[in-house]
Design an enzyme around this catalytic site. Structure first.
Site, short mmCIF file in Angstrom:
data_model
loop_
_atom_site.label_atom_id
_atom_site.label_comp_id
_atom_site.label_asym_id
_atom_site.label_seq_id
_atom_site.Cartn_x
_atom_site.Cartn_y
_atom_site.Cartn_z
N LYS A 53 0.93 -1.26 0.08
CA LYS A 53 -0.56 -0.44 0.36
C LYS A 53 0.84 1.19 0.27
O LYS A 53 0.62 2.47 0.01
CB LYS A 53 -0.86 -0.04 1.01
N GLY A 54 2.02 1.25 0.05
CA GLY A 54 3.31 2.04 0.67
C GLY A 54 3.17 3.23 -0.96
O GLY A 54 2.91 4.47 -0.47
N ASP A 61 7.03 3.05 -3.14
CA ASP A 61 7.21 4.86 -2.76
C ASP A 61 8.24 4.51 -2.04
O ASP A 61 9.64 5.23 -2.22
CB ASP A 61 6.62 4.61 -0.79
N GLU A 115 15.18 0.64 -0.76
CA GLU A 115 15.91 0.80 0.48
C GLU A 115 16.76 -0.47 0.09
O GLU A 115 18.12 0.03 -0.70
CB GLU A 115 15.16 0.65 1.40
N VAL A 146 11.01 6.94 7.54
CA VAL A 146 10.12 7.88 7.26
C VAL A 146 9.22 7.44 6.88
O VAL A 146 8.68 5.93 6.56
CB VAL A 146 10.62 8.40 6.43
N ASP A 170 4.15 3.92 5.88
CA ASP A 170 3.71 2.92 7.18
C ASP A 170 4.55 3.14 8.62
O ASP A 170 5.44 2.37 7.68
CB ASP A 170 2.44 2.21 7.06
N ARG A 187 0.18 6.76 7.08
CA ARG A 187 -0.28 6.72 6.23
C ARG A 187 -0.81 7.78 5.23
O ARG A 187 -0.18 8.05 4.07
CB ARG A 187 -0.76 5.74 4.80
P1 IMP Z 1 13.81 -3.02 0.20
O1 IMP Z 1 12.92 -3.78 0.01
O2 IMP Z 1 15.04 -3.15 1.46
O3 IMP Z 1 14.06 -1.69 -0.56
O4 IMP Z 1 12.57 -2.00 0.86
C1 IMP Z 1 11.30 -1.36 0.09
C2 IMP Z 1 10.18 -1.23 0.82
O5 IMP Z 1 10.43 -1.39 2.74
C3 IMP Z 1 9.63 -0.09 0.37
O6 IMP Z 1 8.48 -0.71 0.03
C4 IMP Z 1 8.31 0.19 1.81
O7 IMP Z 1 7.54 -0.48 1.69
C5 IMP Z 1 9.50 -0.56 3.29
N1 IMP Z 1 10.67 0.81 3.65
C6 IMP Z 1 11.85 0.95 3.20
N2 IMP Z 1 11.93 1.70 4.31
C7 IMP Z 1 11.10 2.12 4.99
C8 IMP Z 1 10.53 3.11 5.96
O8 IMP Z 1 11.80 3.84 5.98
N3 IMP Z 1 9.82 3.80 5.90
C9 IMP Z 1 8.42 2.79 6.01
N4 IMP Z 1 8.62 1.72 5.23
C10 IMP Z 1 9.79 1.66 4.20
MG MG Z 2 6.42 -1.52 0.28
#
Ligand code: IMP
Ligand code: MG
Length: 180
Positions: free
Chosen positions: A42-43, A99, A102, A152, A158, A164
């Site tokens: 949902k982000g 969204d 990371e 964040v 969220d 959100r």
């Molecule tokens: P990744 O798979 O580690 O690249 O992370 C991406 C997912 O982690 C995003 O789609 C977000 O849902 C969640 N996410 C990563 N960092 C944050 C943050 O600082 N706040 C909220 N959600 C986050």
């Molecule tokens: Mg996400």
């Protein structure tokens, strides 16, 4: 400002300005191409809604529900697909929208899956890129903002399914972090 927000990183006006700019680039790149936006829920909900409003060319929209955080402020590193069926994207040009990037696990896992399902081309667009070392060899094609390594919330993002609805993006205060 919400009492659980330690500081505002990006206010709504600057977010919208940047989203409009990204939409302009996307419009330019996909003009004349039949393309499909696949948004991760949902982000990306707020980002998606604003981005769509600024793209005037024809497009299709699909969503996929995924989760990687499972309640904390650190990614579990394991992505769960919550849809029972993925959208039919065979032979389509796909723009994956999320969204925040990371570790890269989300974009890599979903991207690989869409290619397996027969996507004709794949690009990705994220509003935020967190300044951490990605564990995956992945970078988004369109990035809204580079942000520091802080957790964040707001504008779709969220913590424990809360915040959100905040129009700005801010750093969550340490006191607000609890088990959910
Ligand atoms: P990744 O798979 O580690 O690249 O992370 C991406 C997912 O982690 C995003 O789609 C977000 O849902 C969640 N996410 C990563 N960092 C944050 C943050 O600082 N706040 C909220 N959600 C986050
Ligand atoms: Mg996400």
């Amino acid at each position: 400002m919400h009492s659980h927000i330690q500081k505002i990183l990006l206010n709504h006006t600057s977010i919208i300005e940047r989203v409009q700019h990204l939409a302009g680039e996307i419009t330019h790149d996909y003009e004349g191409k039949d393309f499909t936006i696949v948004a991760l829920m949902k982000g990306s909900v707020m980002f998606l809604a604003d981005l769509l409003r600024f793209i005037p060319i024809p497009l299709r929209l699909e969503t996929i529900n995924v989760a990687s955080y499972h309640g904390g402020t650190e990614s579990s590193g394991v992505l769960t697909f919550k849809n029972s069926h993925l959208p039919d994207i065979k032979d389509r040009h796909i723009l994956l929208v999320d969204d925040i990037l990371e570790s890269g696990v989300t974009l890599k896992t979903v991207g690989d899956r869409l290619l397996e399902e027969g996507a004709l081309s794949l690009r990705s667009c994220v509003l935020l890129h967190k300044n951490v070392k990605t564990t995956q060899d992945v970078i988004a094609d369109y990035i809204g903002f580079e942000i520091p390594d802080e957790f964040v919330v707001g504008y779709g993002l969220d913590y424990c399914e809360l915040y959100r609805n905040l129009p700005d993006i801010g750093v969550l205060s340490k006191e607000a972090i609890k088990n959910c």
